[in-house]
Design a protein around this motif. Structure first.
Motif, PDB file in Angstrom:
ATOM      1  N   ARG A 370       0.839  -1.198   0.000  1.00  0.00           N
ATOM      2  CA  ARG A 370       0.000   0.000   0.000  1.00  0.00           C
ATOM      3  C   ARG A 370       0.881   1.257   0.000  1.00  0.00           C
ATOM      4  N   VAL A 371       1.941   1.228   0.801  1.00  0.00           N
ATOM      5  CA  VAL A 371       2.861   2.360   0.874  1.00  0.00           C
ATOM      6  C   VAL A 371       3.517   2.602  -0.483  1.00  0.00           C
ATOM      7  N   TYR A 372       3.834   1.512  -1.210  1.00  0.00           N
ATOM      8  CA  TYR A 372       4.455   1.645  -2.526  1.00  0.00           C
ATOM      9  C   TYR A 372       3.462   2.067  -3.604  1.00  0.00           C
ATOM     10  N   GLY A 373       2.195   2.158  -3.246  1.00  0.00           N
ATOM     11  CA  GLY A 373       1.193   2.663  -4.183  1.00  0.00           C
ATOM     12  C   GLY A 373       0.473   1.604  -4.995  1.00  0.00           C
ATOM     13  N   LEU A 374       0.667   0.319  -4.687  1.00  0.00           N
ATOM     14  CA  LEU A 374      -0.039  -0.725  -5.424  1.00  0.00           C
ATOM     15  C   LEU A 374      -1.493  -0.824  -4.945  1.00  0.00           C
ATOM     16  N   PRO A 375      -2.397  -1.179  -5.839  1.00  0.00           N
ATOM     17  CA  PRO A 375      -3.809  -1.256  -5.447  1.00  0.00           C
ATOM     18  C   PRO A 375      -4.083  -2.423  -4.507  1.00  0.00           C
ATOM     19  N   ALA A 376      -5.103  -2.250  -3.680  1.00  0.00           N
ATOM     20  CA  ALA A 376      -5.504  -3.287  -2.737  1.00  0.00           C
ATOM     21  C   ALA A 376      -6.744  -3.997  -3.259  1.00  0.00           C
TER      22      ALA A 376
END
Length: 380
Positions: A370-376
């Motif tokens: 999440r911190v790296y910006g990948l979708p959840a």
């Protein structure tokens, strides 16, 4: 000469009026009161120093009833630079440590006896900064408001705010933020997620991981009544009473109850076992938890009524003997029904403690993405 005197007096009067008209700047939540360098150790005897820059913090936060207070905690920042932009900040809330100041996570970290440093270190190895709150009244004056969810959520969010204001830490209010906690810490993370939009919207929160969550304190207390872990329920009574003075717990206790809870009021979690096997009925002549004043505050501290606006990772051990699995599953169902992006993990672990061991690394990897910006992607 007279003109000069008049001008001088007028100037003095204007100065005095300006001083009266401008009040002193009010303190704000997240403001740093003090930040003292400290050292954190992995093992007792001050062995294996954790190679980070660390500060013992005292910062402003907000109580469960809206009053400004002071909370302590520890900020850990890796010494190496962070090559991927602004260094992420993890707000970390520990599980139950106890009621006395000597039980505070900041104390246990400085003495090399903090078990949760094993998980915290996994964030540090990724280059993330970690702010660990001690909670209200644990390490600062006053009784610890144990399990008062709003207070704990505020303390967690304000630890991140404070981290960005520590001189020399190199952290930015624009940094990506994630929150994590288990047990008491899981409740704190859940409350922080629910409170974030209204209380700390400036924080760039990317995701929240909460495990073994005592989301419904009434259900958990009923479950613990008469069990080996009754001390945790009693401690929650002490903590809620500290947060909400109108509960006046002492007035409703019998002599035995007053003596036992007075003795436990500064105990660490390992000492609460002396209350094992007791029931609320042993401590009070009234049905404590079902009095209107308690029902109101317990309902107020029940998670699930306000849906978080960020992805959530919820995990719970199926064999949890302390916080029933159904309590965590119910929270998941409530969030899912409200449209929250929830990733749920029902763990095979056979106990509450093993749930933290099994689920912690999963939560950390999920938060890192999440911190790296990948979708959840949820699994409601």
């Amino acid at each position: 000469m007279k003109l000069r005197v008049r001008v001088s007096v007028s100037a003095i009067l204007v100065l005095i009026m300006s001083l009266v008209a401008v009040p002193a700047r009010a303190a704000t939540a997240g403001e740093v009161v003090s930040a003292e360098p400290t050292t954190v150790y992995l093992l007792p005897g001050k062995l294996l120093e954790v190679p980070v820059n660390a500060w013992h913090l005292v910062y402003r936060s907000t109580s469960a009833t809206g009053s400004l207070n002071a909370v302590s905690g520890t900020l850990l920042v890796p010494k190496a630079g962070y090559p991927l932009g602004r260094r992420p900040i993890i707000g970390y809330a520990t599980g139950t440590h106890g009621l006395g100041d000597q039980c505070a996570p900041s104390v246990s970290m400085s003495q090399g006896r903090e078990a949760e440093l094993a998980l915290i270190s996994l964030f540090l190895l990724k280059g993330f900064a970690v702010a660990v709150t001690d909670y209200e009244g644990l390490g600062t004056p006053g009784q610890h408001t144990y399990m008062a969810g709003v207070s704990q959520g505020h303390a967690m969010l304000d630890s991140v705010r404070a981290a960005t204001r520590v001189s020399g830490a190199g952290l930015s209010i624009q940094a990506p933020v994630a929150l994590m906690g288990y047990s008491q810490g899981g409740a704190s993370a859940g409350w922080a997620a629910q409170l974030h939009p209204s209380y700390a919207p400036e924080l760039r929160l990317r995701g929240v991981a909460a495990g073994g969550v005592p989301a419904d304190l009434h259900a958990v207390a009923d479950h613990l009544d008469g069990t080996a872990d009754f001390g945790l329920a009693a401690a929650a009574g002490v903590g809620l009473d500290a947060a909400y003075p109108e509960l006046d717990l002492e007035a409703d206790l019998n002599d035995r109850g007053r003596a036992l809870l007075a003795d436990a009021a500064d105990d660490c979690v390992g000492d609460l076992g002396k209350l094992a096997g007791l029931r609320f009925a042993d401590l009070s002549p009234v049905d404590l938890l079902n009095q209107p004043k308690w029902l109101a505050r317990l309902a107020e501290n029940r998670l699930g009524s306000t849906p978080p606006r960020v992805p959530m990772f919820l995990y719970h051990a199926r064999g949890d003997e302390t916080i029933p699995h159904v309590v965590g599953a119910t929270l998941r169902a409530q969030y899912c029904a409200a449209g929250v992006n929830v990733r749920w993990a029902s763990l095979s672990a056979g106990s509450h403690v093993l749930g933290a061991v099994q689920g912690g690394p999963l939560a950390i990897e999920w938060l890192a993405l999440r911190v790296y910006g990948l979708p959840a992607f949820g699994n409601c």
